[in-house]
Every structure is written in C-alpha cells, then in structure tokens.
Scaffold this motif. Sequence first.
Motif, short mmCIF file in Angstrom:
data_model
loop_
_atom_site.label_atom_id
_atom_site.label_comp_id
_atom_site.label_asym_id
_atom_site.label_seq_id
_atom_site.Cartn_x
_atom_site.Cartn_y
_atom_site.Cartn_z
N PRO A 60 51.44 36.40 -65.90
CA PRO A 60 51.90 37.47 -66.92
C PRO A 60 50.95 38.58 -67.14
O PRO A 60 51.35 39.34 -67.64
CB PRO A 60 52.38 36.48 -67.95
CG PRO A 60 52.43 35.33 -67.47
CD PRO A 60 51.48 35.04 -66.13
N ALA A 61 49.51 38.20 -67.35
CA ALA A 61 48.41 38.94 -67.65
C ALA A 61 48.61 40.17 -66.55
O ALA A 61 48.13 41.28 -67.00
CB ALA A 61 47.14 38.29 -67.98
N THR A 62 48.46 39.83 -65.47
CA THR A 62 48.61 40.95 -64.32
C THR A 62 49.74 41.75 -64.50
O THR A 62 49.59 43.04 -64.24
CB THR A 62 48.59 40.07 -62.94
OG1 THR A 62 47.44 39.24 -62.77
CG2 THR A 62 48.49 41.16 -61.80
N VAL A 63 50.71 41.12 -64.69
CA VAL A 63 52.10 42.10 -64.65
C VAL A 63 51.96 42.82 -66.07
O VAL A 63 52.32 44.08 -65.95
CB VAL A 63 53.47 41.12 -65.01
CG1 VAL A 63 54.52 42.00 -65.24
CG2 VAL A 63 53.39 40.49 -63.75
N ALA A 64 51.50 42.53 -67.18
CA ALA A 64 51.44 43.38 -68.44
C ALA A 64 50.32 44.59 -68.22
O ALA A 64 50.53 45.51 -68.64
CB ALA A 64 50.92 42.35 -69.40
N TRP A 65 49.22 43.91 -67.42
CA TRP A 65 47.98 45.19 -66.88
C TRP A 65 49.13 46.34 -66.13
O TRP A 65 48.59 47.50 -66.56
CB TRP A 65 47.21 44.53 -66.20
CG TRP A 65 45.91 45.54 -66.04
CD1 TRP A 65 44.80 45.55 -66.75
CD2 TRP A 65 45.77 46.18 -64.88
NE1 TRP A 65 44.08 46.54 -66.28
CE2 TRP A 65 44.70 47.12 -65.16
CE3 TRP A 65 46.63 46.61 -63.87
CZ2 TRP A 65 44.27 47.95 -64.06
CZ3 TRP A 65 46.51 47.83 -63.02
CH2 TRP A 65 45.03 48.13 -63.16
N ALA A 66 49.52 45.76 -65.25
CA ALA A 66 50.36 46.67 -64.25
C ALA A 66 51.47 47.62 -65.13
O ALA A 66 51.51 48.73 -64.72
CB ALA A 66 51.06 46.09 -63.29
N VAL A 67 51.99 47.01 -66.12
CA VAL A 67 53.08 47.70 -66.84
C VAL A 67 52.47 48.79 -67.50
O VAL A 67 52.87 50.22 -67.60
CB VAL A 67 53.81 46.91 -67.75
CG1 VAL A 67 54.60 47.67 -68.61
CG2 VAL A 67 54.93 45.87 -66.94
N ILE A 68 51.06 48.75 -68.01
CA ILE A 68 50.51 49.83 -68.76
C ILE A 68 50.07 50.77 -67.78
O ILE A 68 50.22 52.11 -67.86
CB ILE A 68 49.40 49.17 -69.77
CG1 ILE A 68 50.07 48.41 -70.93
CG2 ILE A 68 48.72 50.25 -70.57
CD1 ILE A 68 48.80 47.48 -71.84
N ALA A 69 49.36 50.29 -67.01
CA ALA A 69 48.40 51.12 -66.02
C ALA A 69 49.32 51.98 -65.32
O ALA A 69 49.33 53.36 -64.94
CB ALA A 69 47.86 50.35 -65.03
N LEU A 70 50.74 51.62 -64.85
CA LEU A 70 51.56 52.18 -63.71
C LEU A 70 52.66 52.90 -64.56
O LEU A 70 52.55 54.27 -64.63
CB LEU A 70 51.98 51.31 -62.78
CG LEU A 70 51.03 50.58 -61.98
CD1 LEU A 70 51.42 49.61 -60.99
CD2 LEU A 70 50.14 51.85 -61.28
N PRO A 71 53.80 52.48 -64.89
CA PRO A 71 54.83 53.16 -65.47
C PRO A 71 54.58 53.76 -66.96
O PRO A 71 55.27 55.01 -67.25
CB PRO A 71 56.00 52.26 -65.64
CG PRO A 71 55.67 51.06 -65.65
CD PRO A 71 54.16 51.05 -64.90
#
Length: 211
Positions: A60-71
């Motif tokens: 979940p932390a990796t996904v949350a990081w990617a949500v902020i960084a990418l879209p």
Amino acid sequence: MCWSATADLVAGTAVAAIGVACVARTRRVRDLPLAALPVVLGAHQIIESAVWRADGGGGPATVAWAVIALPLLPLWVPLGVLSAAPAHARRRLAAPVAVGAATCAVLAYSLATRPVTAQVRGHTLGYALDLPHPRLLVAGYLLATVGALLLSGDRRLAWLGVLVAGGAAVCAALWRLEFISTWCAFAAVCSVVLLGWSGRPDASAPRKPAR
C-alpha cells in the motif's frame, strides 16, 4: 526521495510543516491549492519512509507514493498555478492544464491496471511501472508542471519553475548513478520558495486611503 527511512521521515515532516506555514500565510483563497503543495510533498516523503521500512515491494505504501508522484502532481500543479495566476496569464495556462489532465488520466489508468513495485538500489529507491510511451508521458509531465510555473505570470513562480527544471535534472542524474538522492533537499528548497510566495501582499485587496 531521501537515502533512508529516517531521512525521509525527518525531511517529510519538515517540508509538511513549511506547507502548513504556507497555508497559514496565504491571503487569498485562490492561492491555497499551490500554497498547500509542500504539504503534499511532505506527505509524499513520509509515505516513502514506509516504503523503505517495507524494503520496497508493491504494498500500500508503494501504491500511495506512486499515486502522488504520477497522476496527482501533473494535475495539481497546473491547476494550482491557474487558480493563483493573474487574469492576463490564465489563457496561456490552458495548454499546461490540458496536458496535465491528459497525463494524469493515462498515469491513473496505468496505476489502476498494472502493478507498481519499489526496489532498494543503493542509497535510493527505484520504482517500476510499465507505462505506455514513457518518453511522451515524461514530456507531458514536465510541460504540465514546469511549463505552468514558467507561464504563471508571477516572477517568483517562474523562478520556481526554473529551479524545478534544474533540480529535477540533477535528481534524475544522481538517481541513475544510485548516489544519495537530493530530492529531500530539493523539495525543502522549493517549499521555502513557496513560503515566501504565499506571504506576498494581495494586490487585489482594496488599499486604505492615505491620511
């Protein structure tokens, strides 16, 4: 990103605190989205400290990081700049906003349909997501974020755009070499610039007559 979980946590907390100060100093409601950007950047680094503690992976932390960084960021930044921009600059910001929305849509779809993983690489974390046309997406990302700042019609935001462009290039080069990342320091510098910007006088407010 920073070079360890502790560094990310400390730097993220400091950047988020600057963001709270930015919001508190803001004198116009329409400046709030951009003034709150350091809060987002700080939260991003705090989330990454959890990625470090999990030793990467696809949790979940990796996904949350990617949500902020990418879209999120390629849409948040141009919309925040558009909201804060003077009337004469808003028309030319239509292009970064449109490109940011398109980039956000493609990245959000990719995150929803493909796995994202993180891997410890020396003093950095590497994130992997299978993206369609990655070079085009990077160009759209930079046009939306850096382009919006450069076209903002505000001198401080334009200088921030130059800083973001240069800093992103340095951070990317150091990441590729797997040296200690400069992102935490870079985010802090950008947040300090926004702190100064957020406290500027409201030019649209009526002035008191001189006695």
